[in-house]
Scaffold this active site. Sequence first.
Site, short mmCIF file in Angstrom:
data_model
loop_
_atom_site.label_atom_id
_atom_site.label_comp_id
_atom_site.label_asym_id
_atom_site.label_seq_id
_atom_site.Cartn_x
_atom_site.Cartn_y
_atom_site.Cartn_z
CG HIS A 141 44.89 13.42 -60.43
ND1 HIS A 141 44.06 13.77 -59.67
CD2 HIS A 141 45.59 14.71 -60.80
CE1 HIS A 141 43.90 15.27 -59.65
NE2 HIS A 141 44.91 15.69 -60.44
CD GLU A 163 44.41 8.58 -57.53
OE1 GLU A 163 43.94 8.84 -56.44
OE2 GLU A 163 44.93 9.25 -58.18
#
Length: 191
Positions: A52, A54
């Site tokens: 993802h 992040e």
Amino acid sequence: MKIDDNFYMKLAIDEAWKYQFLTYPNPAVGCVIVKNGKLLVIEAHKEAGMPHAEVNALKAAYLLEYPNSILKMKNSSQDIHTFLLENHNGYFNDCEIFVTLEPCNHIGKTPSCANLLKELKPKRVIIAHEDINKLASGGIETLKSVNIDVSIGCMKKEAYDLLYPFIKWSSGTFIFYKMAQTLNGCIDGTV
């Protein structure tokens, strides 16, 4: 909310737009990391099943400080999570993390981003839009449970525009492409 918040969130939103629909069935998400007022990285979620936004941003930020780290050889979300949990040494404690969508709070094809951030303990997490997916939501509470400063709603309208296809798809009403065709293959009324 700080004046710079909109600037950094705009960078995250713009980066996420580059991957719109490439992350299907997941949403396009962007992430920016700022450390001591200095922009470190701008990243996004690039493909379904892959790390993802992040995680991509945390990896890139860590490699700025430790460019020869074995982390650069790790590509799976699980491997990156594990490495950062074991080797972060407080590196992210003075970071602000700007993310266009609430960090996921569940384990699916990838581990929970909210649980990773919970352990890395950044100074602040700024979230543009809450996750409407009941399975993935709850990241805000996870971060707050360890006293991470969480701000919600920075550039929420722009994040909503980015997330619109995902929101509509999640509600079962989004159509990517529609075309009418006769049985003989004609699409414009002529034979």
